[in-house]
Design an enzyme around this catalytic site. Structure first.
Site, PDB file in Angstrom:
ATOM      1  N   ASP B  13       0.840  -1.206   0.000  1.00 29.94           N
ATOM      2  CA  ASP B  13       0.000   0.000   0.000  1.00 29.94           C
ATOM      3  C   ASP B  13       0.873   1.253   0.000  1.00 29.94           C
ATOM      4  O   ASP B  13       0.546   2.261  -0.637  1.00 29.94           O
ATOM      5  CB  ASP B  13      -0.937  -0.010   1.210  1.00 29.94           C
ATOM      6  CG  ASP B  13      -2.143   0.911   1.022  1.00 29.94           C
ATOM      7  OD1 ASP B  13      -2.145   1.706   0.078  1.00 29.94           O
ATOM      8  OD2 ASP B  13      -3.084   0.830   1.825  1.00 29.94           O
ATOM      9  N   HIS B  16       1.929   3.194  -3.212  1.00 28.20           N
ATOM     10  CA  HIS B  16       1.116   4.268  -3.804  1.00 28.20           C
ATOM     11  C   HIS B  16       1.744   5.635  -3.535  1.00 28.20           C
ATOM     12  O   HIS B  16       1.683   6.526  -4.382  1.00 28.20           O
ATOM     13  CB  HIS B  16      -0.293   4.273  -3.186  1.00 28.20           C
ATOM     14  CG  HIS B  16      -1.198   3.202  -3.701  1.00 28.20           C
ATOM     15  ND1 HIS B  16      -1.562   3.105  -5.024  1.00 28.20           N
ATOM     16  CD2 HIS B  16      -1.827   2.175  -3.069  1.00 28.20           C
ATOM     17  CE1 HIS B  16      -2.391   2.078  -5.192  1.00 28.20           C
ATOM     18  NE2 HIS B  16      -2.564   1.490  -4.015  1.00 28.20           N
TER      19      HIS B  16
END
Lengths: 337, 337
Positions: B13, B16
């Site tokens: 994650d 990103h």
């Protein structure tokens, strides 16, 4: 609809994040935009409040008088508030603030020393100001002790009692216990002032509301000492979603944050290693540099020094203890090595 | 002592936040430091999981294979985990991850579409992997609906069910309601994945624990999509303070954050206007750019467009609706003007 009163302290606590270097023009611009956004009360001045601009606490870009004058000319609806830490600021400083239309004063003392604020609260009330008793480093005292000090402030004539988590060290349960205890002890509204060192500025404000707080602090972009305060626009968004009325136009504070405040920042308001260490230890942020120096000198971890200082509830003025603690930890390390 | 399992998703994650541009060497370094710090499970790959590196989701600096290989050589104790969003990643991609020792797969679907993950969970279990059913955008479904989808994942053989607040749109009460509902519906451990768009990543993790979650996500420095994830070192500090055991060395993750991750960041992980708009609206972050373009074209506020999209529970693939909503708002504005 349930109402929450917001006190914006971007232009006071937020000053810490910019080393008190905003110009009166910049302060006036932010104040006018806060006013337009419907923020009801704004606190203005050096990060350490009236009289804070000094060798010891850092010189501000301008004098109290210059900031107050600029803001008084910029605002229309919003109420002007100042912070007074007895020992840093004086009643003479407060008189200057009154010249420029200050209507609220927050008299801030260490959580166990409300008595040093008696004369300041008394003076404020005699002169028609709203007076708020503001208990700093509230995590260092038990809920019962915080409540006792709140009662002192009430007896001096305070209109509101604030529980302040100055080191950003409280968990939601700590906030609830202290706000509840104060609510039970006094018949005044209770406020809460958060710091974000443990990532809980917003979460702790919700805990404070759950326990009955009705006055909350925020700063645009989260500006503030250490890891910063509750980010005003985020707090307003969350309160909107929960159905609380604040009187603040969310989009206007979002735009103020992005367009005006962000470009003035010297550094992003994040939780770095030092800010986390302060919150985790529950220690004074002013101890940070001393703790790192002492730790380096005696070959120990500064975080262990801070944790020990927090455990001992060491307060400002006891900086000598930092060296003592570092030496003790070094000796302990030598014995166990 | 109460235990909480932490899954670190800095290297998935968190990608990103750096546009998926970490090199395999950088990823391996962070992985080895997480391993040394005692982090039990780490998730690795493109921000959108296996197969995410593409024109549509953004090309990563390296291939899945290159990242997985580098990490597999860098770790000693920690468990390697990958995310698989059916439709982006495939079972063939999962086989590659298994070649490099992946032991856990999180099969992530929209909160109402667990059924598209049936074959992936089945394949994982047949091949001895730990399989986690990961319900994205959980704020868009009622607690009952989330529980129903959790039961589907359980019936496919999942070992853990995750409630994911992908847009950072949940309040603590929303988290508690969904985690509790899942806990009651399945006899599996429940996990929670936070985003910080409303400043509640840490607060919501505490709400999740209160409702019975025992597996939580974090990322070093809070890296992640939008306003980022729960900041790992802050989460560990808070859990330590609350008496939970995570097996993670707090100082080591603090140092990793400050010394290794911070210098690699492209931008600070803050709550800016756009991230707050997404969390407040509960809309897909991939709608952001489209909403701003449409809003500008039709003379409305992009935040109103996002709020309307969130209200309608618009999902990925319905980008056409963004223009429709902007036109509707513009017409409404014209009628009331």
């Amino acid at each position: 609809m349930k109402r929450i009163r917001i006190i914006d302290t971007t232009l006071r606590d937020g000053m810490h994040a910019v080393s008190h270097q905003l110009t009166p023009e910049q302060v006036a611009l932010i104040a006018s935009r806060l006013d337009e956004a419907g923020v009801g009360t704004i606190e203005v001045g050096h990060g350490d409040g009236l009289g804070g601009s000094s060798m010891q606490y850092g010189f501000a870009k301008a004098t109290d008088r210059e900031y107050l004058k600029a803001v008084s000319q910029a605002i229309k609806q919003t109420r002007l508030d100042v912070l007074l830490i007895p020992g840093i600021g004086t009643i003479e400083d407060l008189k200057v603030a009154m010249e420029y239309g200050a209507k609220t004063v927050r008299v801030a003392t260490h959580v166990t020393e409300a008595d040093v604020g008696e004369q300041h609260i008394g003076f404020a009330k005699k002169n028609g100001l709203e007076a708020i008793g503001f208990l700093m480093m509230s995590h260092m005292a038990s809920p019962e002790k915080v409540a006792e000090q709140a009662k002192l402030f009430e007896s001096y004539g305070a209109d509101i009692i604030y529980v302040a988590d100055s080191a950003g060290a409280m968990l939601p349960e700590d906030v609830k216990a202290r706000v509840s205890a104060v609510r039970s002890a006094v018949s005044l509204p209770v406020g809460f002032h958060a710091h974000n060192n443990l990532g809980l500025a917003i979460g702790n404000n919700l805990a404070a509301i759950e326990a009955g707080a009705t006055v909350l602090d925020g700063t645009v972009r989260g500006l503030g000492g250490g890891a910063g305060n509750a980010q005003l626009e985020v707090l307003v968004a969350v309160l909107n979603r929960m159905g609380y009325e604040t009187g603040i136009d969310l989009y206007k504070v979002m735009d103020l944050s992005e367009e005006v405040v962000a470009p003035l920042m010297q550094r992003p308001q994040i939780i770095n290693r030092e800010a986390l260490a302060i919150g985790y230890a529950g220690a004074y942020s002013s101890f940070l540099l001393h703790a790192y120096r002492a730790a380096e000198k005696f070959g120990v971890d500064a975080r262990d020094v801070l944790i020990e200082l927090g455990r001992r509830k060491t307060v400002g003025g006891q900086e000598d203890l930092i060296i003592d603690v570092a030496i003790e930890l070094a000796n302990k390390k030598a014995r166990t090595a």
